[in-house]
Design a protein around this motif. Structure first.
Motif, mmCIF file in Angstrom:
data_model
loop_
_atom_site.group_PDB
_atom_site.id
_atom_site.type_symbol
_atom_site.label_atom_id
_atom_site.label_comp_id
_atom_site.label_asym_id
_atom_site.label_seq_id
_atom_site.Cartn_x
_atom_site.Cartn_y
_atom_site.Cartn_z
ATOM 1 N N ASP A 1 0.842 -1.194 0.000
ATOM 2 C CA ASP A 1 0.000 0.000 0.000
ATOM 3 C C ASP A 1 0.882 1.250 0.000
ATOM 4 N N LEU A 2 0.402 2.281 -0.645
ATOM 5 C CA LEU A 2 1.104 3.559 -0.648
ATOM 6 C C LEU A 2 0.766 4.333 0.615
ATOM 7 N N GLY A 3 1.785 4.907 1.234
ATOM 8 C CA GLY A 3 1.578 5.701 2.441
ATOM 9 C C GLY A 3 2.368 6.988 2.369
ATOM 10 N N ASN A 4 2.658 7.550 3.527
ATOM 11 C CA ASN A 4 3.374 8.811 3.614
ATOM 12 C C ASN A 4 4.888 8.645 3.673
ATOM 13 N N VAL A 5 5.337 7.396 3.637
ATOM 14 C CA VAL A 5 6.776 7.107 3.691
ATOM 15 C C VAL A 5 7.150 6.333 2.436
ATOM 16 N N PRO A 6 8.195 6.757 1.722
ATOM 17 C CA PRO A 6 8.589 6.030 0.513
ATOM 18 C C PRO A 6 9.010 4.603 0.816
ATOM 19 N N SER A 7 8.757 3.727 -0.120
ATOM 20 C CA SER A 7 9.208 2.351 0.006
ATOM 21 C C SER A 7 10.732 2.305 0.038
ATOM 22 N N PRO A 8 11.307 1.373 0.778
ATOM 23 C CA PRO A 8 12.770 1.202 0.740
ATOM 24 C C PRO A 8 13.291 0.961 -0.672
ATOM 25 N N ASP A 9 12.437 0.456 -1.568
ATOM 26 C CA ASP A 9 12.856 0.182 -2.941
ATOM 27 C C ASP A 9 13.122 1.456 -3.741
ATOM 28 N N TRP A 10 12.513 2.572 -3.321
ATOM 29 C CA TRP A 10 12.721 3.816 -4.082
ATOM 30 C C TRP A 10 13.022 5.031 -3.202
ATOM 31 N N VAL A 11 13.379 4.809 -1.957
ATOM 32 C CA VAL A 11 13.593 5.926 -1.035
ATOM 33 C C VAL A 11 14.746 6.830 -1.470
ATOM 34 N N GLN B 1 7.340 10.935 -1.139
ATOM 35 C CA GLN B 1 5.912 10.867 -1.402
ATOM 36 C C GLN B 1 5.114 11.316 -0.189
ATOM 37 N N VAL B 2 3.885 11.735 -0.460
ATOM 38 C CA VAL B 2 2.964 12.116 0.608
ATOM 39 C C VAL B 2 1.547 11.855 0.124
ATOM 40 N N LEU B 3 0.692 11.421 1.025
ATOM 41 C CA LEU B 3 -0.723 11.245 0.706
ATOM 42 C C LEU B 3 -1.453 12.556 0.918
ATOM 43 N N MET B 4 -2.147 13.013 -0.118
ATOM 44 C CA MET B 4 -2.981 14.207 -0.007
ATOM 45 C C MET B 4 -4.342 13.734 0.500
ATOM 46 N N THR B 5 -4.481 13.714 1.807
ATOM 47 C CA THR B 5 -5.683 13.176 2.435
ATOM 48 C C THR B 5 -6.726 14.277 2.645
ATOM 49 N N GLY B 6 -7.889 13.853 3.151
ATOM 50 C CA GLY B 6 -8.940 14.809 3.472
ATOM 51 C C GLY B 6 -9.889 15.090 2.335
ATOM 52 N N ASN B 7 -9.775 14.350 1.218
ATOM 53 C CA ASN B 7 -10.639 14.585 0.064
ATOM 54 C C ASN B 7 -11.650 13.453 -0.075
ATOM 55 N N ALA B 8 -12.920 13.817 -0.266
ATOM 56 C CA ALA B 8 -13.985 12.822 -0.326
ATOM 57 C C ALA B 8 -14.005 12.061 -1.647
ATOM 58 N N ILE B 9 -13.384 12.589 -2.696
ATOM 59 C CA ILE B 9 -13.373 11.904 -3.990
ATOM 60 C C ILE B 9 -12.321 10.811 -4.006
ATOM 61 N N THR B 10 -11.102 11.142 -3.624
ATOM 62 C CA THR B 10 -10.011 10.178 -3.630
ATOM 63 C C THR B 10 -8.839 10.716 -2.823
ATOM 64 N N THR B 11 -8.029 9.811 -2.319
ATOM 65 C CA THR B 11 -6.771 10.184 -1.675
ATOM 66 C C THR B 11 -5.659 9.961 -2.687
ATOM 67 N N ALA C 1 -1.692 9.972 -3.906
ATOM 68 C CA ALA C 1 -0.284 9.913 -3.529
ATOM 69 C C ALA C 1 0.494 10.832 -4.471
ATOM 70 N N VAL C 2 1.088 11.868 -3.917
ATOM 71 C CA VAL C 2 1.884 12.813 -4.694
ATOM 72 C C VAL C 2 3.353 12.439 -4.517
ATOM 73 N N PHE C 3 4.075 12.347 -5.631
ATOM 74 C CA PHE C 3 5.472 11.909 -5.608
ATOM 75 C C PHE C 3 6.406 13.042 -6.012
ATOM 76 N N PHE C 4 7.632 12.975 -5.505
ATOM 77 C CA PHE C 4 8.690 13.891 -5.926
ATOM 78 C C PHE C 4 9.883 13.087 -6.385
ATOM 79 N N HIS C 5 10.271 13.280 -7.644
ATOM 80 C CA HIS C 5 11.433 12.595 -8.201
ATOM 81 C C HIS C 5 12.650 13.474 -7.990
#
Length: 229
Positions: free
Chosen positions: A105-115, A120-130, A132-136
């Motif tokens: 599952d995607l969360g607020n902490v990057p996976s060790p595979d791509w840290v 990444q951060v979850l943009m929570t608080g939205n009734a349509i969808t949550t 995951a916003v990523f920064f490369h």
């Protein structure tokens, strides 16, 4: 089909998809080559033989990522084509797509595979969808999937063109559609996520439905979410 967007990041534009009330959306995916050589596939579009060949030439597909619960349609085809890839679910998608076997599952902490390559951060608080916003890190690119959109002039016609204008889908630069703004029922949580996003040294901004921003990305994000402050 693949276009280089920056250091170790490529994009591919897919066919338009039909959403609620017959609205057609252009689509875009991103391919990121990680430090270990594996490929991170963000918001995969329909897989063609040409796209499969071009992607495979970049490296081994290791991660298939649906950034929110709306961008999942092509995941099964990519998994069949690249069976060793892990599949990642954003909040809400496991319940929606019980036919897909998710590995993590995607969360607020990057996976060790791509840290080392992505934050990444979850943009929570939205009734349509949550989302995951990523920064490369290597290319300085922040990736949004639906929270920022911009459609070309003339993309919609008739009453849909009016709705799109009222929904801020055809603004002069990419913006948060009005429906998503209204759906933020927990703005405190959204502001906390935005604070993390604005801390990234963003140079470029990529989105699934809109014109990419190729300079001053951090200032652009600040403008686009000014209404949330």
């Amino acid at each position: 089909m693949l276009k280089q967007f920056g250091d170790e990041i490529w994009t591919a534009d897919g066919p338009a998809v039909t959403a609620f009330l017959g609205f057609h959306y252009p689509t875009r995916m991103a391919v990121i080559r990680l430090s270990n050589g594996g490929l991170f596939i963000w918001s995969p579009i329909p897989l063609t033989e040409e796209l499969r060949t071009e992607v495979a030439a970049l490296g081994a597909v290791r991660h298939l990522v649906a950034p929110n619960s709306l961008h999942h349609l092509s995941i099964p085809d990519w998994k069949r084509a690249f069976p060793s890839a892990k599949v990642y679910a954003p909040p809400g998608l496991r319940q929606k797509r019980k036919d897909i076997l998710f590995d993590n599952d995607l969360g607020n902490v990057p996976s060790p595979d791509w840290v080392d390559d992505l934050d990444q951060v979850l943009m929570t608080g939205n009734a349509i969808t949550t989302e995951a916003v990523f920064f490369h890190i290597k290319s300085g690119t922040t990736l949004f999937v639906d929270l920022l959109q911009q459609f070309p002039a003339g993309w919609f016609s008739g009453w849909r063109a009016l709705v799109a204008r009222l929904d801020r889908m055809v603004a002069p630069e990419p913006s948060v559609p009005r429906k998503f703004r209204v759906a933020f029922t927990d703005r405190r949580a959204a502001r906390a996520a935005l604070e993390r996003i604005l801390a990234w040294p963003t140079q470029k901004v990529l989105m699934a439905h809109g014109t990419p921003v190729i300079a001053d990305g951090k200032a652009f994000i600040s403008r686009a979410f000014r209404w949330l402050s």
